[in-house]
Design a protein around this motif. Structure first.
Motif, PDB file in Angstrom:
ATOM      1  N   CYS A  79       0.874  -1.179   0.000  1.00  0.00           N
ATOM      2  CA  CYS A  79       0.000   0.000   0.000  1.00  0.00           C
ATOM      3  C   CYS A  79       0.910   1.227   0.000  1.00  0.00           C
ATOM      4  O   CYS A  79       2.019   1.170  -0.516  1.00  0.00           O
ATOM      5  CB  CYS A  79      -0.954  -0.026   1.203  1.00  0.00           C
ATOM      6  N   ARG A  80       0.463   2.310   0.579  1.00  0.00           N
ATOM      7  CA  ARG A  80       1.258   3.534   0.613  1.00  0.00           C
ATOM      8  C   ARG A  80       2.435   3.409   1.583  1.00  0.00           C
ATOM      9  O   ARG A  80       3.573   3.645   1.233  1.00  0.00           O
ATOM     10  CB  ARG A  80       0.377   4.720   0.992  1.00  0.00           C
ATOM     11  N   SER A  81       2.139   3.020   2.837  1.00  0.00           N
ATOM     12  CA  SER A  81       3.199   2.995   3.849  1.00  0.00           C
ATOM     13  C   SER A  81       3.286   1.687   4.630  1.00  0.00           C
ATOM     14  O   SER A  81       4.227   1.499   5.386  1.00  0.00           O
ATOM     15  CB  SER A  81       2.990   4.148   4.837  1.00  0.00           C
ATOM     16  N   GLY A  82       2.319   0.809   4.473  1.00  0.00           N
ATOM     17  CA  GLY A  82       2.381  -0.486   5.139  1.00  0.00           C
ATOM     18  C   GLY A  82       1.209  -0.836   6.035  1.00  0.00           C
ATOM     19  O   GLY A  82       1.014  -1.998   6.357  1.00  0.00           O
ATOM     20  N   ARG A  83       0.389   0.126   6.429  1.00  0.00           N
ATOM     21  CA  ARG A  83      -0.711  -0.167   7.354  1.00  0.00           C
ATOM     22  C   ARG A  83      -1.793  -1.026   6.691  1.00  0.00           C
ATOM     23  O   ARG A  83      -2.162  -2.082   7.188  1.00  0.00           O
ATOM     24  CB  ARG A  83      -1.318   1.130   7.890  1.00  0.00           C
ATOM     25  N   ARG A  84      -2.302  -0.581   5.575  1.00  0.00           N
ATOM     26  CA  ARG A  84      -3.368  -1.332   4.897  1.00  0.00           C
ATOM     27  C   ARG A  84      -2.872  -2.672   4.360  1.00  0.00           C
ATOM     28  O   ARG A  84      -3.614  -3.665   4.366  1.00  0.00           O
ATOM     29  CB  ARG A  84      -3.974  -0.508   3.755  1.00  0.00           C
ATOM     30  N   SER A  85      -1.634  -2.708   3.909  1.00  0.00           N
ATOM     31  CA  SER A  85      -1.121  -3.977   3.392  1.00  0.00           C
ATOM     32  C   SER A  85      -1.003  -5.015   4.501  1.00  0.00           C
ATOM     33  O   SER A  85      -1.236  -6.206   4.264  1.00  0.00           O
ATOM     34  CB  SER A  85       0.207  -3.791   2.668  1.00  0.00           C
TER      35      SER A  85
END
Length: 128
Positions: A79-85
């Protein structure tokens, strides 16, 4: 869940000449950002787009988009920074995927490592 650094992911993809056609059947690379983020930041190679926002609006559609992929091959999510992924990776494991990887730091870390992205006009934004 496993974690891949951007250089490690780049090395994996390089084995298949950076082509989804070549790596199909060997790995699945999924971008869980929203479409406007892809338009603004680009996409890693030829990622499959499964927006995590579906989890809030239509979780059945999110599950269906994941389940069309082979559960036995590595599934790499970013994802953008790792939270959603991380959330998406946990969901994939819950769905029975065996080899799930989270791209450490998301596309921001990928870009910080000076690795290439496709612009929205180059990207093949498949819905899975």
């Amino acid at each position: 869940m496993n974690v891949l650094s951007p250089p490690e992911l780049d090395e994996w993809i390089a084995r298949y000449n950076y082509s989804r056609d070549a790596w199909a059947g060997h790995l699945t690379l999924v971008d869980v950002r929203e479409q406007h983020e892809i338009e603004n930041q680009g996409q890693i190679y030829d990622s499959i787009h499964i927006p995590w926002g579906l989890a809030e609006h239509d979780s059945n559609a999110l599950v269906a988009r994941f389940l069309v992929h082979n559960k036995e091959i590595p599934l790499i999510i970013y994802c953008r920074s790792g939270r959603r992924s991380r959330l998406a990776a946990a969901k994939a494991i819950e769905l029975g995927f065996k080899n799930v990887y989270d791209l450490q730091g998301g596309i921001l870390n990928w870009i910080e490592n000076n690795l290439p992205v496709q612009s929205d006009t180059q990207a093949s934004v498949a819905l899975g």
